[in-house]
Design a protein around this motif. Structure first.
Motif, mmCIF file in Angstrom:
data_model
loop_
_atom_site.group_PDB
_atom_site.id
_atom_site.type_symbol
_atom_site.label_atom_id
_atom_site.label_comp_id
_atom_site.label_asym_id
_atom_site.label_seq_id
_atom_site.Cartn_x
_atom_site.Cartn_y
_atom_site.Cartn_z
ATOM 1 N N LEU A 1 0.859 -1.177 0.000
ATOM 2 C CA LEU A 1 0.000 0.000 0.000
ATOM 3 C C LEU A 1 0.889 1.219 0.000
ATOM 4 C CD1 LEU A 1 -2.636 -0.993 2.689
ATOM 5 C CD2 LEU A 1 -2.929 -0.988 0.232
ATOM 6 N N HIS A 2 0.673 2.100 -0.934
ATOM 7 C CA HIS A 2 1.392 3.369 -1.037
ATOM 8 C C HIS A 2 0.428 4.443 -0.557
ATOM 9 C CE1 HIS A 2 3.355 6.566 -3.814
ATOM 10 N NE2 HIS A 2 3.726 6.709 -2.569
ATOM 11 N N ILE A 3 0.764 5.068 0.575
ATOM 12 C CA ILE A 3 -0.141 6.020 1.206
ATOM 13 C C ILE A 3 0.517 7.396 1.265
ATOM 14 C CG2 ILE A 3 -1.454 6.565 3.295
ATOM 15 C CD1 ILE A 3 -1.366 3.500 3.865
ATOM 16 N N ILE A 4 -0.208 8.390 0.813
ATOM 17 C CA ILE A 4 0.219 9.787 0.938
ATOM 18 C C ILE A 4 -0.822 10.475 1.805
ATOM 19 C CG2 ILE A 4 0.613 11.971 -0.253
ATOM 20 C CD1 ILE A 4 1.585 10.323 -2.649
ATOM 21 N N ARG A 5 -0.364 11.045 2.921
ATOM 22 C CA ARG A 5 -1.258 11.736 3.862
ATOM 23 C C ARG A 5 -0.949 13.227 3.821
ATOM 24 N NH1 ARG A 5 -0.782 9.586 9.553
ATOM 25 N NH2 ARG A 5 -2.202 8.026 8.731
ATOM 26 N N VAL A 6 -1.977 14.033 3.594
ATOM 27 C CA VAL A 6 -1.838 15.482 3.571
ATOM 28 C C VAL A 6 -2.590 16.050 4.771
ATOM 29 C CG1 VAL A 6 -2.192 17.596 2.238
ATOM 30 C CG2 VAL A 6 -1.769 15.438 1.046
ATOM 31 N N ALA A 7 -1.886 16.828 5.596
ATOM 32 C CA ALA A 7 -2.519 17.536 6.708
ATOM 33 C C ALA A 7 -2.918 18.913 6.198
ATOM 34 C CB ALA A 7 -1.551 17.673 7.882
#
Length: 93
Positions: free
Chosen positions: A61-67
């Motif tokens: 799983l490739h996850i990009i999290r933006v706050a």
């Protein structure tokens, strides 16, 4: 992280903490945060499979999290990879 967020804070002179402490630091600066995550699956590159000890044929799983602020201004970006064979994703609809 946009430099403008750090103006007139102690983080002008020192590096901000890493996540998850970063989110608490941003909240202490008065930001009401929410997050958007972009998740996709793919087969790992050979070095990723080795580093994550993935058996052959197991995706990651490739996850990009933006706050984001309440006004949708991005403040921080995190990227990570997780084995796709022992995780369960759950989304509230």
């Amino acid at each position: 992280m946009p430099f403008s967020v750090l103006v007139d804070t102690k983080y002008e002179e020192e590096a901000p903490p890493t996540a998850p402490d970063l989110y608490a630091a941003l909240a202490d600066l008065g930001h009401e945060l929410h997050f958007t995550e972009y998740i996709r699956t793919r087969m790992p590159l050979p070095d990723q499979a080795q580093a994550l000890r993935l058996p052959e044929g197991v995706p990651l799983l490739h996850i990009i999290r933006v706050a984001l602020t309440a006004a949708e201004k991005p403040l921080a970006l995190g990227e990570f990879h997780l084995p796709g064979d022992d995780l369960e994703l759950s989304f509230r609809l």
